[in-house]
Design a protein around this motif. Structure first.
Motif: not given
Lengths: 110, 174
Positions: A41, A73, A76-77, A79-83
């Motif tokens: 991430x 995008x 996770x939980x 909340x936005x999360x970028x990998x």
């Protein structure tokens, strides 16, 4: 053939083969970290590369435009999360770059 | 002092392991990940971790078997010295493997402490005739205290060095 093997056509074409998209120090360090993992991430890249957020963002956009990385995008939980991960082209470009650099530097005298 | 049986001892160990595993995941989710980020390892690393898990699980299982053997033989000194010695060596091997493969040097020291705790408890029992029901908790408690202090210091340093990054800020880049 010139007496100096590091001058002329035999040596410099190799330098010309170096991929400048990969060769930039900031992009090289990003690609190096992504090369050894499946994906990471943005926080991981920020911490590992030591780049500022603005710098990282700029170079990630350039690598994405070049087709070397993919930004995904997800939530996770809630909340936005970028990998970020390397594409096959990106992995191949990095592998070729690595080989070219080894060839160029390996030809230099100790 | 009334002794608890092997079954209860193992149940307590299992509960402790379960709680530790939960605490590890909670810490990873709420402390480490927001500060250091998340990464999915490549196939090479995954295979390496899988092999390590198998080796460590086997060694841990051996440790549990020896532990049961020690509890069963504990009133037949010196009959239990052999399993205790093997247990100590096994501890050092398990911790050393973990330290080497996880690149976590502190585990070497923890392995030695863990292995020595058993031997020291027995020596306290033999030299000072201290009941093993007291010597074991005393020695293990003291060594665990050392590990907790070291871990606390390292955790505080980590929290100071790596403040929590706001993922919302980072993801608002576009």
């Amino acid at each position: 053939m010139p007496e100096n093997e590091f001058a002329g056509e035999d040596f410099f074409p190799k330098l010309g083969d170096i991929n400048r998209m990969v060769h930039s120090p900031a992009r090289l360090v990003i690609l190096t970290y992504l090369y050894v993992v499946e994906s990471g991430d943005l926080v991981y890249l920020l911490r590992q590369t030591g780049l500022t957020w603005g710098n990282l963002s700029t170079h990630i956009n350039k690598l994405e435009e070049a087709g070397y990385i993919v930004i995904e995008k997800e939530f996770r939980n809630r909340k936005p999360h970028t990998l970020v991960h390397l594409t096959d082209d990106g992995r191949e470009a990095f592998r070729i770059y690595k080989q070219n650099m080894l060839d160029v530097l390996g030809d230099l005298p100790a | 002092m009334e002794e608890i049986g092997i079954g209860w001892t193992l149940a307590m160990l299992a509960a402790f392991a379960f709680l530790s595993y939960g605490a590890f995941h909670l810490a990873k989710k709420h402390i480490t990940a927001p500060r250091m980020g998340l990464v999915k390892f490549g196939m090479v690393r995954k295979k390496k971790l899988k092999k390590l898990t198998i080796v460590l699980s086997g060694s841990a299982l051996l440790g549990v078997i020896l532990f049961i053997l020690i509890l069963a033989l504990k009133n037949t000194l010196p009959g239990w010295m052999l399993p205790i010695t093997i247990f100590g060596v096994n501890c050092i091997i398990v911790f050393s493997l973990g330290a080497y493969f996880l690149d976590f040097p502190r585990l070497y020291g923890y392995g030695i402490l863990y292995a020595l705790a058993f031997q020291l408890s027995i020596l306290l029992n033999e030299w000072f005739e201290l009941n093993v029901n007291y010597s074991f908790p005393a020695v293990y408690g003291a060594f665990a205290g050392i590990m907790v202090v070291i871990g606390t210091v390292i955790s505080i340093r980590f929290l100071r060095k790596y403040p929590r990054l706001s993922l919302d800020d980072l993801d608002a880049r576009e």
